[in-house]
Design an enzyme around this catalytic site. Structure first.
Site, short mmCIF file in Angstrom:
data_model
loop_
_atom_site.label_atom_id
_atom_site.label_comp_id
_atom_site.label_asym_id
_atom_site.label_seq_id
_atom_site.Cartn_x
_atom_site.Cartn_y
_atom_site.Cartn_z
CB SER A 44 -0.91 0.03 1.23
OG SER A 44 -1.55 1.29 1.36
CE1 TYR A 51 -4.36 -2.51 4.51
CE2 TYR A 51 -3.62 -0.35 3.80
CZ TYR A 51 -4.07 -1.62 3.50
OH TYR A 51 -4.22 -2.00 2.18
#
Length: 247
Positions: free
Chosen positions: A143, A156
């Protein structure tokens, strides 16, 4: 010289029933690869993806597998080999995204997310390291939040930082095998995973973060994965930030 065509290659795509994983599966199948779609629980979407691929003349199989369960992942690779004869490409797109501040993050949720994102990546990559054929490719989905560092994304982003570390080190461990390992780090992409729980103002703010001033699409990311899975043989041990130019 190793052949780089994707014809008759076999790909496993985890998280392949929805979002980015689904588009990756469709793209690889359209390019001639047989595709094994691993899904955690949404059999209807996985079966629909298989049906679309077969209706368009491709070959696909859906297999239920928790990526963090080593026995399930072993069975996943077994199924790919039994059905299609081997494994050439592994795309690990399965993941969870749970957001909150560091101060308020629920630790049980942290463990659950990291079980899928970190342990799951490790388990899938472990089998890939043992079983992907010469000339193959492993692509993990990270990400751009590892760089963007938006508040509430710490847990995350930490899990995706681990994905990038696993990818680089595995690339080095596979020296001499002619297998590439890379990570693709999307920016904000218009998937249910990203859109869930966000209001229009928040979505618009994310869309304006890059110079193209739009959210990415799953197809945008699938195109990058396709390149790494096929002709992009000289890219190895890298994280490719597919985010439209977010700093």
């Amino acid at each position: 010289m190793t052949e780089t065509t994707t014809a008759r290659r076999v790909a496993i795509v985890t998280g392949g029933s929805r979002g980015i994983g689904r588009e990756v599966a469709l793209r690889l199948a359209a390019e001639g690869q047989a595709v094994v779609i691993a899904y955690a629980g949404n059999q209807a979407d996985a079966d629909a993806t298989v049906a679309q691929i077969t209706a368009e003349g491709g070959s696909a199989l859906a297999v239920r597998a928790d990526v963090a369960d080593e026995k399930a992942v072993l069975a996943l690779f077994d199924a790919a080999e039994q059905e299609f004869g081997g494994v050439d490409v592994v795309v690990n797109s399965a993941g969870l995204m749970i957001l909150n501040t560091v101060a308020d993050f629920d630790l049980d949720a942290l463990d659950r997310m990291h079980r899928t994102n970190i342990r799951g990546t490790f388990v899938v990559n472990q089998q890939a390291a043992r079983r992907v054929r010469e000339g193959g490719a492993v692509i993990n989905v990270s990400s751009s939040q590892t760089r963007i560092a938006t508040p509430t994304y710490a847990a995350y982003a930490a899990s995706k930082g681990a994905v990038e570390a696993i990818s680089l080190i595995l690339a080095r461990e596979l020296r001499g095998r002619d297998i590439t390992v890379n990570a693709v780090a999307p920016g904000p992409v218009a998937t249910d995973l990203f859109l869930n729980g966000k209001d229009e103002a928040t979505i618009e703010r994310f869309a304006k973060m890059n110079p193209l001033e739009r959210l990415g699409s799953p197809e945008d990311v699938a195109a990058v994965v396709s390149f790494l899975a096929g002709p992009g043989r000289w890219i190895n041990g890298q994280t490719i930030f597919a985010n439209g130019g977010v700093a």
